[in-house]
Scaffold this motif. Structure first.
Motif, PDB file in Angstrom:
ATOM      1  N   ILE A  66      27.209  31.256  26.987  1.00 10.12           N
ATOM      2  CA  ILE A  66      28.323  32.159  26.721  1.00 10.12           C
ATOM      3  C   ILE A  66      29.584  31.554  27.308  1.00 10.12           C
ATOM      4  O   ILE A  66      29.609  31.123  28.459  1.00 10.12           O
ATOM      5  N   ILE A  67      30.626  31.518  26.469  1.00  5.12           N
ATOM      6  CA  ILE A  67      31.894  30.931  26.878  1.00  5.12           C
ATOM      7  C   ILE A  67      32.925  32.050  26.996  1.00  5.12           C
ATOM      8  O   ILE A  67      33.066  32.862  26.086  1.00  5.12           O
ATOM      9  N   PHE A  68      33.619  32.098  28.105  1.00  8.72           N
ATOM     10  CA  PHE A  68      34.636  33.130  28.312  1.00  8.72           C
ATOM     11  C   PHE A  68      35.995  32.463  28.455  1.00  8.72           C
ATOM     12  O   PHE A  68      36.191  31.633  29.336  1.00  8.72           O
ATOM     13  N   ASP A  69      36.907  32.848  27.594  1.00  9.67           N
ATOM     14  CA  ASP A  69      38.254  32.282  27.654  1.00  9.67           C
ATOM     15  C   ASP A  69      39.110  33.196  28.542  1.00  9.67           C
ATOM     16  O   ASP A  69      39.404  34.331  28.153  1.00  9.67           O
ATOM     17  N   GLU A  70      39.470  32.716  29.712  1.00  9.73           N
ATOM     18  CA  GLU A  70      40.323  33.479  30.640  1.00  9.73           C
ATOM     19  C   GLU A  70      39.842  34.913  30.836  1.00  9.73           C
ATOM     20  O   GLU A  70      40.592  35.861  30.581  1.00  9.73           O
ATOM     21  N   PRO A  71      38.624  35.088  31.305  1.00  3.73           N
ATOM     22  CA  PRO A  71      38.089  36.463  31.322  1.00  3.73           C
ATOM     23  C   PRO A  71      38.806  37.411  32.283  1.00  3.73           C
ATOM     24  O   PRO A  71      38.783  38.614  32.067  1.00  3.73           O
ATOM     25  N   THR A  72      39.436  36.880  33.337  1.00  6.90           N
ATOM     26  CA  THR A  72      39.991  37.812  34.323  1.00  6.90           C
ATOM     27  C   THR A  72      41.501  37.967  34.223  1.00  6.90           C
ATOM     28  O   THR A  72      42.097  38.701  35.004  1.00  6.90           O
ATOM     29  N   ALA A  73      42.120  37.256  33.258  1.00  7.61           N
ATOM     30  CA  ALA A  73      43.564  37.414  33.130  1.00  7.61           C
ATOM     31  C   ALA A  73      43.872  38.876  32.827  1.00  7.61           C
ATOM     32  O   ALA A  73      43.189  39.504  32.029  1.00  7.61           O
ATOM     33  N   TRP A  74      44.876  39.417  33.447  1.00 10.93           N
ATOM     34  CA  TRP A  74      45.351  40.789  33.217  1.00 10.93           C
ATOM     35  C   TRP A  74      44.421  41.864  33.749  1.00 10.93           C
ATOM     36  O   TRP A  74      44.656  43.039  33.530  1.00 10.93           O
ATOM     37  N   LEU A  75      43.330  41.474  34.412  1.00 12.22           N
ATOM     38  CA  LEU A  75      42.493  42.491  35.032  1.00 12.22           C
ATOM     39  C   LEU A  75      42.887  42.609  36.495  1.00 12.22           C
ATOM     40  O   LEU A  75      43.232  41.617  37.125  1.00 12.22           O
ATOM     41  N   ASP A  76      42.810  43.814  37.046  1.00 12.60           N
ATOM     42  CA  ASP A  76      43.110  43.903  38.458  1.00 12.60           C
ATOM     43  C   ASP A  76      41.901  43.416  39.264  1.00 12.60           C
ATOM     44  O   ASP A  76      40.820  43.217  38.719  1.00 12.60           O
ATOM     45  N   PRO A  77      42.078  43.161  40.588  1.00 18.43           N
ATOM     46  CA  PRO A  77      41.020  42.498  41.363  1.00 18.43           C
ATOM     47  C   PRO A  77      39.665  43.209  41.256  1.00 18.43           C
ATOM     48  O   PRO A  77      38.629  42.556  41.149  1.00 18.43           O
ATOM     49  N   LYS A  78      39.685  44.536  41.245  1.00 19.82           N
ATOM     50  CA  LYS A  78      38.428  45.277  41.211  1.00 19.82           C
ATOM     51  C   LYS A  78      37.693  45.019  39.890  1.00 19.82           C
ATOM     52  O   LYS A  78      36.499  44.725  39.875  1.00 19.82           O
ATOM     53  N   LEU A  79      38.429  45.134  38.779  1.00 19.19           N
ATOM     54  CA  LEU A  79      37.817  44.900  37.477  1.00 19.19           C
ATOM     55  C   LEU A  79      37.349  43.451  37.335  1.00 19.19           C
ATOM     56  O   LEU A  79      36.285  43.191  36.782  1.00 19.19           O
ATOM     57  N   SER A  80      38.151  42.516  37.862  1.00 17.27           N
ATOM     58  CA  SER A  80      37.764  41.109  37.816  1.00 17.27           C
ATOM     59  C   SER A  80      36.411  40.927  38.473  1.00 17.27           C
ATOM     60  O   SER A  80      35.526  40.251  37.943  1.00 17.27           O
ATOM     61  N   LEU A  81      36.269  41.546  39.624  1.00 19.29           N
ATOM     62  CA  LEU A  81      35.039  41.418  40.384  1.00 19.29           C
ATOM     63  C   LEU A  81      33.857  41.939  39.576  1.00 19.29           C
ATOM     64  O   LEU A  81      32.803  41.308  39.512  1.00 19.29           O
ATOM     65  N   GLN A  82      34.050  43.094  38.925  1.00 22.76           N
ATOM     66  CA  GLN A  82      32.972  43.678  38.123  1.00 22.76           C
ATOM     67  C   GLN A  82      32.578  42.753  36.979  1.00 22.76           C
ATOM     68  O   GLN A  82      31.401  42.568  36.680  1.00 22.76           O
ATOM     69  N   VAL A  83      33.597  42.164  36.340  1.00 18.35           N
ATOM     70  CA  VAL A  83      33.318  41.249  35.238  1.00 18.35           C
ATOM     71  C   VAL A  83      32.565  40.020  35.748  1.00 18.35           C
ATOM     72  O   VAL A  83      31.597  39.559  35.139  1.00 18.35           O
ATOM     73  N   MET A  84      32.992  39.524  36.915  1.00 21.47           N
ATOM     74  CA  MET A  84      32.320  38.347  37.469  1.00 21.47           C
ATOM     75  C   MET A  84      30.864  38.657  37.812  1.00 21.47           C
ATOM     76  O   MET A  84      29.992  37.804  37.699  1.00 21.47           O
ATOM     77  N   GLU A  85      30.611  39.889  38.216  1.00 25.76           N
ATOM     78  CA  GLU A  85      29.225  40.275  38.507  1.00 25.76           C
ATOM     79  C   GLU A  85      28.366  40.219  37.245  1.00 25.76           C
ATOM     80  O   GLU A  85      27.213  39.799  37.289  1.00 25.76           O
TER      81      GLU A  85
END
Lengths: 260, 283, 234, 283
Positions: free
Chosen positions: D163-182
């Motif tokens: 699975i390839i993610f193009d800039e997955p955390t851009a525009w997400l706030d730190p909390k949401l970024s963390l959830q996505v990274m999980e």
């Protein structure tokens, strides 16, 4: 801008089979139009208001607000029909005449106008019942079950989805323009709007290309095939709808309606 | 006495769909300061900014500019927008003209300035953002970083007293972020009040004079960065993180590597200096 | 005689502007319930072949370039959003662009008929502009008559080597006028005058809507020229 | 021997307008790894990703999947796209349907799966991304973070190997970024190869097994994070920054607070542990 749409997703009849809601709205609408009787129109208006406010749980104030939206067109149309312009003299309830022309309102004209006014209001209430209780995705579902060509369904799906995306973009551009005084006068408004429209068009074009890439990467080969949502028919609902519409039809015949 | 250039007093605002609403916001932005507004997505930051510029009108409460309540009439609104500029998050939705030059001149022309002055302002804005070379390029073919600069120049050319940046560093790589932040510092040195919203706590901590934390349409914390980020519960409850420098400082202090009671270091360099000083003292 | 007509027009115009002004949003959509069943059916039957031919022609093109479907989807959404924008009209009132001329020039009249019927259906259901039983009539005036006139005028003027901006202006403006006259005609057919019949009635409706539709046609023409100027640059 | 799932060999590609071109890319992505691609805006990251999925075809060179050169015929392309999924940067360009449920079913239906299996996969994908509750909500009422999750579920339902993610955390706030990274970590634990592009060096440093640095359509550096970020000139020349942890580690080492020759710590916690261990040893 799209408050009708948001009610469609949040009303209490959301889970009812969309075909039942479509059938109810359309059959009632057609009876109302065909009957052309004041009594039928009033009955339809009453039943639909009760369905929207009572069953779907849309606040009365909101529904009344929606009903008043098309009134300006309706009044202009109805008044235009009521007014007769002629060179022949006639029996007018009220009239003007100059240079051999007579312009006035006849009793028959008024009667026709009043019937038309209420018929339209009744019909509009049917339209609102459908659009306030049935989300567009469900209407698309019904059309698909009715074997409307796939291409048409797919275009509807795409257009519906991207209306919201583009509306958001348009709003952002508009906001950005007005924060730089882009709508401070008529001339500048005109060129601002022209730039907004062209930018939006170019963006739409780019978006369509990127969407194509994104869909291709999910194995798109020409058809936008998706799972159907699942709904259950309710015999109770269908009997209820049939009874109501038969009642309205009977009332129409009784009150002497029926001419097209 | 402190001079406040922008204030929100009991501002309430509600979107039809309920997101990004403001529930009684009280804020005062001091003239000439660097202010960072923190808060998760949908906390109401952008909604607040649109109020400062008169695009949105509060349902309750007041917005004050230079101590005067904003009046929503044509002339006064024009005056407000002339003095409070917003650089929006996504330059792709802010830029709409065919060429960079046209784009930047849009604001000053709408201000009704004479042509010479427009030319002079556009040139100045392009110089300040380092895009003089792009003058005749169509905006659609610029890179993201270049577009960002053009969107800043857009506002600079109107010479506002306050410039508001909505998420200025989102999608920029670290080098470009740094360059953009340098532009902000320069503007601030010229006396302009700079307000920005960001998710980047490290950036906010190092850069800002004053930090405002928003949560669900309310201000839940406000103060100098050194104070804000030490409030454990505030940081935890709002989904923020503690800046790395603060974390490190506290850890070093806990481990006894830093003994001084000096104020929290604001930059990496200050922290390193503190360490070096400690080392020297120990020897 | 001419002077007479002027007076009558002025009176009807007042009538129209009184109710329509200042935001006559979608005056050219016939509202739900306004057409008798007979005319609803007639106009639907007349319109249907255009939709079928349109779908067929799109289908043929899509099989050659599958990305066309996305482009048409976005174009339809664009038309819908465009029609929701307020257009500062030359007469000072406010109306909304239709994008009919632009679409016809870019995508051809048949594709526009298909996009048009979908956009009109969405306008009826999402905005309560127009209606379901009047969909056939509205589609005929907005998405058949308008685009075909626009496209025809555009091609014709181009043949004579007319400058592009004039072609575009005339195509968009006359497309709007065609829509407006068709709607007036549809209403007149459904509601002929007691004296004077369809023609008198047509004159009545046309005069009422002229107040808003003539300035709209000019505004739309100008706007389309602005947009086409930018598009030709790219 | 290492098993490579995706490779690019001498890949060259040119867009008509010249931006985002690839100039002879050589990359090998190891199976089951977490790979981060770094590089400034316009370095060619997205272009490369579109090659991995067969959307773009190299003008020169080859793309290899599981050691086999990709063949651009209908059947083989479908096979490739089934195994390599891309989650695009902006969910608004990826989501085509107003219904979340129908949206996610698009991929598996194109794979020609029977209906029951499609339903089961859609449900599984919604569960994995935590959006089961959104099933009946239309796409346009979702927040940005929710749309992002739907766009991830879109691809999960196809059950690709990479699975390839193009800039997955851009525009997400730190909390949401963390959830996505999980979510990404979970996918990786299930054996999937995860590739992502990002500007966030701190995130890349902590998360990735392997880092690829791109610049102007070329690979200018590649290796484990601990190695990449110690290459002074690489970090400087490509507009990257050194991750804060690395910076801090080097400083502490220079000042003599950390003496060990252990590998670079990958997380804040590891660094603190190192400090604490040092302290204990000193006492």
């Amino acid at each position: 801008m799209f408050s009708i749409d948001s009610y469609a997703y949040s009303n209490k009849l959301r889970k009812v089979h969309p075909a039942e809601k479509c059938a109810f709205a359309m059959v009632t609408l057609i009876i109302c139009l065909a009957a052309s009787s004041l009594l039928t129109s009033l009955a339809v208006l009453l039943i639909m208001s009760a369905a929207v406010v009572g069953y779907a749980g849309i606040p009365f104030r909101v529904f009344a607000g929606f009903m008043s939206l098309p009134v300006s067109f309706l009044l202009v149309g109805v008044l235009t029909i009521a007014v007769t312009v002629s060179r022949e003299p006639g029996v007018y309830l009220w009239g003007l005449s100059f240079w051999g022309f007579n312009l006035g309102i006849t009793a028959a004209g008024v009667a026709a106008a009043v019937i038309l006014l209420f018929k339209s209001l009744g019909a509009v209430s049917c339209l609102y019942f459908l659009s306030l209780t049935t989300p567009m995705i469900d209407i698309i579902y019904v059309l698909r079950k009715m074997k409307v060509p796939a291409l048409f369904i797919e275009l509807m799906t795409l257009i519906y989805r991207f209306i919201f995306v583009l509306a958001e973009t348009a709003e952002k551009i508009y906001t950005s323009q007005s924060s730089r005084l882009g709508y401070a006068g008529v001339n500048v408004s005109f060129s601002s709007l022209g730039e907004l429209a062209s930018t939006l068009f170019i963006k739409s074009f780019h978006r369509s290309q990127m969407l194509f890439q994104a869909l291709s990467s999910r194995c798109y080969t020409g058809g936008l095939n998706v799972l159907d949502n699942y709904y259950e028919f309710s015999i109770k609902n269908m009997l209820f709808i049939a009874a109501l519409d038969l009642g309205i039809a009977a009332l129409s015949l009784y009150s002497g309606g029926g001419q097209l | 006495m402190k001079e406040y250039i922008l204030e929100a007093k009991g501002v309430e605002f509600r979107y039809p769909d309920g997101t990004g609403a403001l529930n009684g916001i009280n804020i005062a932005v001091e003239k000439g300061k660097k202010v960072a507004v923190l808060g998760s997505n949908g906390a109401g930051k952008s909604t607040l900014f649109l109020h400062f510029n008169g695009i949105l009108k509060p349902h309750k409460g007041n917005i004050l500019f230079n101590g005067q309540p904003v009046c929503y009439k044509h002339k006064q609104l024009t005056e407000l927008r002339k003095n409070v500029g917003i650089v929006f998050q996504d330059p792709d939705t802010q830029l709409f003209s065919a060429s960079v030059w046209q784009e930047i001149s849009f604001g000053p022309i709408n201000l009704g300035l004479p042509k010479e002055q427009v030319i002079q302002r556009v040139n100045a804005a392009m110089e300040a953002t380092g895009i003089t070379g792009l003058k005749d390029r169509p905006t659609h073919f610029l890179s993201y970083g270049q577009k960002k600069r053009v969107s800043i120049a857009d506002i600079l050319s109107m010479e506002p007293q306050v410039i508001i940046f909505d998420e200025p560093t989102a999608w920029l790589d670290p080098k470009l972020s740094l360059q953009v932040m340098e532009i902000f510092d320069l503007l601030n040195q010229q006396g302009k009040t700079v307000v920005l919203s960001t998710h980047d706590v490290d950036l906010a901590y190092t850069w800002a004079d004053h930090i405002i934390v928003m949560e669900q349409g309310q201000v839940v914390g406000e103060g100098p960065p050194e104070v804000i980020f030490l409030k454990e519960d505030l940081v935890c409850n709002t989904g923020l993180e503690r800046p790395f420098i603060v974390d490190m400082y506290l850890e070093l202090k806990k481990s006894g590597y830093i003994l001084s009671n000096k104020p929290l270091p604001r930059t990496k360099e200050a922290l390193f200096a503190l360490l070096a000083a400690q080392k020297t003292a120990a020897v | 005689m001419n002077m007479m007509k002027g007076y009558l027009t002025a009176f009807l115009a007042m009538l129209g502007s009184y109710f329509i002004f200042p935001d006559n949003a979608y005056a050219m959509h016939i509202m739900e319930g306004f057409l008798p069943v007979k005319w609803s059916i007639i106009w639907s039957v007349i319109t249907l072949p255009f939709i079928i031919v349109g779908l067929w022609s799109i289908q043929k093109k899509v099989s050659n370039s599958p990305s066309l479907k996305m482009l048409l989807g976005l174009a339809g959404a664009f038309a819908f959003v465009l029609s929701a924008l307020k257009l500062p009209s030359v007469a000072g009132s406010c109306s909304h662009p239709t994008g009919v001329g632009l679409g016809a020039i870019l995508f051809g009249p048949f594709a526009m008929s298909v996009l048009g019927v979908i956009v009109l259906l969405f306008q009826a259901l999402l905005l309560a502009h127009g209606g379901l039983t009047t969909l056939g009539a509205n589609t005929f005036s907005m998405a058949v008559a308008g685009p075909f006139v626009s496209y025809g005028i555009f091609k014709l003027l181009q043949k004579f080597g007319t400058p592009l901006w004039i072609c575009v202006f005339m195509a968009a403006a006359l497309g709007d006028l065609a829509t407006y006259l068709t709607t007036s005609f549809q209403l007149a057919l459904a509601f002929p005058s007691e004296t004077g019949g369809v023609l008198a009635s047509m004159y009545k409706f046309a005069a009422v809507f002229a107040v808003t539709q003539l300035p709209l046609a000019i505004s739309e023409g100008l706007l389309t020229v602005l947009v086409m100027n930018v598009l030709t640059v790219h």
